[in-house]
Structure formats: structure tokens, C-alpha cells
Design a protein around this motif. Structure first.
Motif, PDB file in Angstrom:
ATOM      1  N   GLN A  63      48.293   6.472 -16.046  1.00  0.00           N
ATOM      2  CA  GLN A  63      48.660   7.095 -17.301  1.00  0.00           C
ATOM      3  C   GLN A  63      48.953   6.372 -19.092  1.00  0.00           C
ATOM      4  N   PHE A  64      49.539   4.795 -18.839  1.00  0.00           N
ATOM      5  CA  PHE A  64      49.420   4.647 -19.671  1.00  0.00           C
ATOM      6  C   PHE A  64      48.197   4.521 -20.816  1.00  0.00           C
ATOM      7  N   GLY A  80      45.877   6.006 -20.638  1.00  0.00           N
ATOM      8  CA  GLY A  80      45.565   7.473 -21.665  1.00  0.00           C
ATOM      9  C   GLY A  80      45.632   7.135 -22.668  1.00  0.00           C
ATOM     10  N   ASP A  81      47.347   7.282 -22.732  1.00  0.00           N
ATOM     11  CA  ASP A  81      48.207   7.682 -23.118  1.00  0.00           C
ATOM     12  C   ASP A  81      48.119   6.937 -24.553  1.00  0.00           C
ATOM     13  N   GLN A  82      47.492   5.846 -24.572  1.00  0.00           N
ATOM     14  CA  GLN A  82      47.176   4.807 -25.886  1.00  0.00           C
ATOM     15  C   GLN A  82      45.716   5.059 -26.025  1.00  0.00           C
ATOM     16  N   LEU A  83      45.212   5.620 -25.256  1.00  0.00           N
ATOM     17  CA  LEU A  83      43.632   5.412 -25.922  1.00  0.00           C
ATOM     18  C   LEU A  83      43.622   6.990 -26.720  1.00  0.00           C
ATOM     19  N   ARG A  84      44.082   7.770 -26.163  1.00  0.00           N
ATOM     20  CA  ARG A  84      44.533   9.577 -26.652  1.00  0.00           C
ATOM     21  C   ARG A  84      45.433   8.632 -28.339  1.00  0.00           C
ATOM     22  N   MET A  85      46.215   7.582 -28.155  1.00  0.00           N
ATOM     23  CA  MET A  85      46.591   7.375 -29.310  1.00  0.00           C
ATOM     24  C   MET A  85      45.434   6.744 -30.160  1.00  0.00           C
ATOM     25  N   PHE A  86      44.504   6.035 -30.319  1.00  0.00           N
ATOM     26  CA  PHE A  86      43.537   5.482 -31.157  1.00  0.00           C
ATOM     27  C   PHE A  86      42.974   6.480 -31.743  1.00  0.00           C
ATOM     28  N   LEU A  87      42.579   6.943 -30.535  1.00  0.00           N
ATOM     29  CA  LEU A  87      41.460   8.582 -30.481  1.00  0.00           C
ATOM     30  C   LEU A  87      41.791   8.855 -31.770  1.00  0.00           C
ATOM     31  N   HIS A  88      43.295   9.757 -31.316  1.00  0.00           N
ATOM     32  CA  HIS A  88      43.694  10.800 -32.644  1.00  0.00           C
ATOM     33  C   HIS A  88      43.938  10.133 -33.929  1.00  0.00           C
ATOM     34  N   ALA A  89      44.157   8.668 -33.638  1.00  0.00           N
ATOM     35  CA  ALA A  89      44.725   8.490 -35.423  1.00  0.00           C
ATOM     36  C   ALA A  89      43.154   7.805 -36.171  1.00  0.00           C
ATOM     37  N   ALA A  90      42.249   7.434 -35.441  1.00  0.00           N
ATOM     38  CA  ALA A  90      40.862   7.602 -35.922  1.00  0.00           C
ATOM     39  C   ALA A  90      39.812   8.270 -35.983  1.00  0.00           C
ATOM     40  N   ALA A  91      40.911   9.553 -35.630  1.00  0.00           N
ATOM     41  CA  ALA A  91      39.683  11.034 -35.710  1.00  0.00           C
ATOM     42  C   ALA A  91      39.490  11.498 -36.657  1.00  0.00           C
ATOM     43  N   PRO A  92      38.557  12.320 -37.325  1.00  0.00           N
ATOM     44  CA  PRO A  92      38.611  13.358 -38.264  1.00  0.00           C
ATOM     45  C   PRO A  92      39.277  14.422 -38.493  1.00  0.00           C
ATOM     46  N   PRO A  93      40.136  14.534 -39.737  1.00  0.00           N
ATOM     47  CA  PRO A  93      40.516  15.858 -39.624  1.00  0.00           C
ATOM     48  C   PRO A  93      40.634  16.862 -38.921  1.00  0.00           C
ATOM     49  N   ASP A  94      39.112  16.986 -38.635  1.00  0.00           N
ATOM     50  CA  ASP A  94      39.088  18.337 -37.797  1.00  0.00           C
ATOM     51  C   ASP A  94      38.663  18.336 -36.106  1.00  0.00           C
ATOM     52  N   PHE A  95      38.906  17.316 -35.594  1.00  0.00           N
ATOM     53  CA  PHE A  95      38.884  16.908 -34.563  1.00  0.00           C
ATOM     54  C   PHE A  95      40.917  16.062 -33.664  1.00  0.00           C
ATOM     55  N   ALA A 117      43.315  14.726 -30.328  1.00  0.00           N
ATOM     56  CA  ALA A 117      42.269  14.033 -29.109  1.00  0.00           C
ATOM     57  C   ALA A 117      44.085  14.570 -28.289  1.00  0.00           C
ATOM     58  N   VAL A 118      43.144  14.524 -27.545  1.00  0.00           N
ATOM     59  CA  VAL A 118      44.794  15.279 -25.612  1.00  0.00           C
ATOM     60  C   VAL A 118      44.635  14.784 -24.620  1.00  0.00           C
ATOM     61  N   THR A 119      45.447  14.843 -23.428  1.00  0.00           N
ATOM     62  CA  THR A 119      45.732  14.176 -21.979  1.00  0.00           C
ATOM     63  C   THR A 119      45.388  15.201 -21.092  1.00  0.00           C
ATOM     64  N   ALA A 120      44.672  15.328 -20.176  1.00  0.00           N
ATOM     65  CA  ALA A 120      44.940  16.487 -18.727  1.00  0.00           C
ATOM     66  C   ALA A 120      44.796  17.438 -19.209  1.00  0.00           C
ATOM     67  N   SER A 121      44.041  17.796 -20.420  1.00  0.00           N
ATOM     68  CA  SER A 121      43.864  18.868 -20.201  1.00  0.00           C
ATOM     69  C   SER A 121      42.445  19.797 -19.718  1.00  0.00           C
ATOM     70  N   ILE A 162      39.479   7.801 -16.963  1.00  0.00           N
ATOM     71  CA  ILE A 162      40.065   6.195 -16.644  1.00  0.00           C
ATOM     72  C   ILE A 162      40.146   6.165 -14.570  1.00  0.00           C
ATOM     73  N   VAL A 163      38.900   5.178 -14.441  1.00  0.00           N
ATOM     74  CA  VAL A 163      38.892   5.509 -12.324  1.00  0.00           C
ATOM     75  C   VAL A 163      40.217   4.804 -11.639  1.00  0.00           C
ATOM     76  N   SER A 164      40.430   5.437 -10.947  1.00  0.00           N
ATOM     77  CA  SER A 164      41.343   5.549  -9.814  1.00  0.00           C
ATOM     78  C   SER A 164      40.723   5.089  -8.832  1.00  0.00           C
ATOM     79  N   PRO A 165      41.944   4.315  -7.810  1.00  0.00           N
ATOM     80  CA  PRO A 165      41.436   4.123  -6.561  1.00  0.00           C
ATOM     81  C   PRO A 165      40.618   5.001  -5.487  1.00  0.00           C
ATOM     82  N   SER A 166      41.152   6.273  -6.050  1.00  0.00           N
ATOM     83  CA  SER A 166      41.510   7.213  -4.625  1.00  0.00           C
ATOM     84  C   SER A 166      40.448   8.418  -5.837  1.00  0.00           C
ATOM     85  N   THR A 167      40.027   7.782  -7.321  1.00  0.00           N
ATOM     86  CA  THR A 167      38.832   9.121  -7.160  1.00  0.00           C
ATOM     87  C   THR A 167      37.788   8.189  -7.980  1.00  0.00           C
ATOM     88  N   THR A 168      37.635   6.997  -7.107  1.00  0.00           N
ATOM     89  CA  THR A 168      36.274   6.420  -8.278  1.00  0.00           C
ATOM     90  C   THR A 168      34.979   6.984  -8.140  1.00  0.00           C
TER      91      THR A 168
END
Length: 158
Positions: free
Chosen positions: A10-11, A13-28, A30-34, A74-80
Motif C-alpha cells: 500500500q505504501f 502504491g501511495d508513493q507512486l501515486r504521489m510521484f505520478l500525480h505531481a508529474a502529470a499534466p494538468p488534464d491528468f 493519478a488515483v489508487t484502487a479505482s 504492484i505484484v503481491s504473493p497472492s496475486t502474482t
């Protein structure tokens, strides 16, 4: 029912969402688990996705695949198998141009790379994802696909 993802998952995913949201153009955005509807099939829920901002403004529950620019698993052991095979095939069939996969645990082919390892893919003319980058922890890299973003995979789990 799948077990809940780990806090590390989860961490990341949250970190990646923050990186992507900060870098995204204004018309994009980034969200998690939608969810993303997949036609007559059950929808899929990627860990992170980048969508047209208009999808949020419209008040819809899930964006149409045509509004999705990037999905991340993000690969999890139960969902590889699902994260590495099934979901990418469905995202490609839906025409989502960019797919990323983050490996946070040891995997076959890791070699001397440090974890986590980020794999980036772009949809080709035949509708198949082609690997564009393999990024191991410890090196900051600029990724241009979808939109420019600079990151070190190590920052996603530190």
C-alpha cells in the motif's frame, strides 16, 4: 477473497501515486484502487492509475478505459499470476496504452538488481505490451512514456 495487501504494498502504491500525480499534466490525475470496467466482463482494480481529469469531474464511479492513460500493478504473493499475466492482457485488450509492474519481492530473473524493480510497457500496433524499461532500485531515471516522470524505485518502499 484475497488477503489484504501488505502495508509495504500500500505504501508503494501511495508513493507512486504521489510521484505520478505531481508529474502529470494538468488534464491528468493519478488515483489508487479505482476500478476500470471491462465491457461485459468484471472490472479490474489496478493499484494505481492515471486518468483524464474529466473522469473525476463527471462524477462517474469508474473511468472508461479510453480515459485511462496508465495502469500500475504492484505484484503481491497472492496475486502474482494475475498481476503479471491476466491483468496486463485485459488492459491491452481494452487499449490502455501504458502498463507498469512493480516487483517488491524476489522473483525469477532478479539477478543482481536491487528491489523494488519497475517494469514499464507500452502498447504496440498489434495490441501487445512491449517492455520499454526495467528500472532497479538505486538509480533515478526519467520515464517519458505517457508523460515525463523522474523516480528511483527505491523511493517507493523507503
Amino acid at each position: 477473497m484475497s488477503p489484504p495487501p501488505s502495508m509495504r504494498h500500500q505504501f508503494a502504491g501511495d508513493q507512486l501515486r504521489m510521484f505520478l500525480h505531481a508529474a502529470a499534466p494538468p488534464d491528468f490525475i493519478a488515483v489508487t484502487a479505482s476500478g476500470i470496467p471491462m465491457g461485459n466482463q468484471t472490472g479490474l482494480i489496478p493499484d494505481v492509475l492515471v486518468v483524464d481529469r474529466s473522469a473525476l469531474a463527471g462524477g462517474i464511479k469508474m473511468p472508461d478505459p479510453s480515459q485511462v492513460h496508465l495502469v500500475v500493478e504492484i505484484v503481491s504473493p497472492s496475486t502474482t499470476t494475475t498481476d503479471r499475466t491476466l491483468k496486463p492482457a485485459k488492459y491491452a485488450a481494452a487499449g490502455i496504452l501504458h502498463f507498469w509492474r512493480l516487483e517488491t519481492a524476489r522473483f525469477r530473473g532478479l539477478g543482481l538488481d536491487r528491489l523494488p524493480v519497475l517494469f514499464t510497457y507500452t502498447l504496440d500496433a498489434e495490441g501487445e505490451y512491449q517492455l520499454t524499461r526495467r528500472l532497479a532500485a538505486g538509480t533515478t531515471t526519467r520515464i517519458e512514456e505517457s508523460f515525463p516522470v523522474e523516480l528511483d524505485p527505491a523511493d517507493l518502499v523507503a
